[in-house]
Scaffold this active site. Structure first.
Site, mmCIF file in Angstrom:
data_model
loop_
_atom_site.group_PDB
_atom_site.id
_atom_site.type_symbol
_atom_site.label_atom_id
_atom_site.label_comp_id
_atom_site.label_asym_id
_atom_site.label_seq_id
_atom_site.Cartn_x
_atom_site.Cartn_y
_atom_site.Cartn_z
ATOM 1 N N GLY A 90 0.838 -1.201 0.000
ATOM 2 C CA GLY A 90 0.000 0.000 0.000
ATOM 3 C C GLY A 90 0.860 1.233 0.000
ATOM 4 O O GLY A 90 2.082 1.153 -0.103
ATOM 5 N N ASN A 91 0.234 2.370 0.054
ATOM 6 C CA ASN A 91 1.015 3.597 0.139
ATOM 7 C C ASN A 91 0.369 4.543 1.135
ATOM 8 O O ASN A 91 -0.775 4.367 1.529
ATOM 9 C CB ASN A 91 1.180 4.236 -1.239
#
Ligand code: C5P
Length: 222
Positions: free
Chosen positions: A28-29
């Site tokens: 994810g970010n």
């Protein structure tokens, strides 16, 4: 209250995307979704019919906004294209650039003697660049850019490369600062130069960005 976006359909993306590796892990970010949610709310207040395509975030949908929840970049791409056409597209989501080539169907286990794990990632499709080439194309296509350095140069280059009308760039620290907070500063680049919005709370910046978009639509009503 004035409604400069009355009768306009505005499509906004917000939040991160999560790219699954196996049933329990993902890549994810950092993105809280706050900026995109604030923009969706501001566009709704300005009278627009707003669709918000949201990655996994813990935020309530702004009142009066149609929210579509997605998880991965591929799902976000599909949801955006299903929601088009729109007068305005605002890509505020932090979309993953790479996704695992394969999703393991069961949890990846470490084996005795393993000293690491090789992951093969493939590129995701660029939603923003694809929307800018869509038929019919939104009158205004607005992208975001989070940069750690040379913010204005990168924003200019990105605007041209992705053929978008505006790029709203903000500086993030190399430690990731600038993602989770309630305040922001945006450098909004168009073909005719750039303006700085903020520093101010994201809700205020969102109102300013929406006012700027409404003014551009009035110049070029198409
Ligand atoms: O090139 P970069 O990822 O920095 O560009 C950021 C902009 O492009 C954002 O508006 C983001 O929403 C959009 N983007 C996208 N699809 C991708 C990658 C980025 O729409 N796969």
């Amino acid at each position: 209250m004035s409604a400069p976006l009355a009768g306009r359909r505005v499509l906004v993306t917000a939040g991160p995307t999560f790219e699954d590796l196996d049933p329990v892990r993902f890549l994810g970010n950092r993105s809280s979704g706050k900026m995109g949610f604030a923009i969706a709310a501001a566009a709704q207040r300005a009278g627009a019919d707003v669709v918000l395509v949201a990655g996994p975030v813990h935020l309530p949908a702004p009142e009066g906004v149609q929210r579509i929840d997605v998880r991965s970049a591929a799902q976000m791409h599909d949801a955006v294209f299903a929601a088009l056409p729109a007068d305005v597209y605002i890509g505020a989501a932090a979309v993953a650039d790479f996704t695992p080539a394969h999703i393991a169907s069961s949890k990846i286990k470490k084996q005795p003697g393993d000293d690491g794990l090789q992951l093969r990632l493939v590129r995701t499709r660029d939603i923003l660049a694809d929307v800018a080439l869509a038929t019919p194309r939104p009158t205004l296509v607005v992208g975001f850019a989070a940069e750690t350095d040379a913010v204005d140069e990168h924003a200019r280059a990105k605007r041209i490369a992705k053929r978008v009308d505006l790029i709203a760039a903000n500086r993030v620290g190399i430690d990731g600062s600038g993602f989770e907070g309630d305040d922001n500063t945006l450098h909004v680049h168009g073909a005719d130069g750039h303006v700085q919005l903020g520093p101010a709370p994201k809700t205020e910046i969102a109102d300013q960005l929406v006012a700027l978009i409404a003014a551009r639509l009035q110049q070029d009503p198409r």
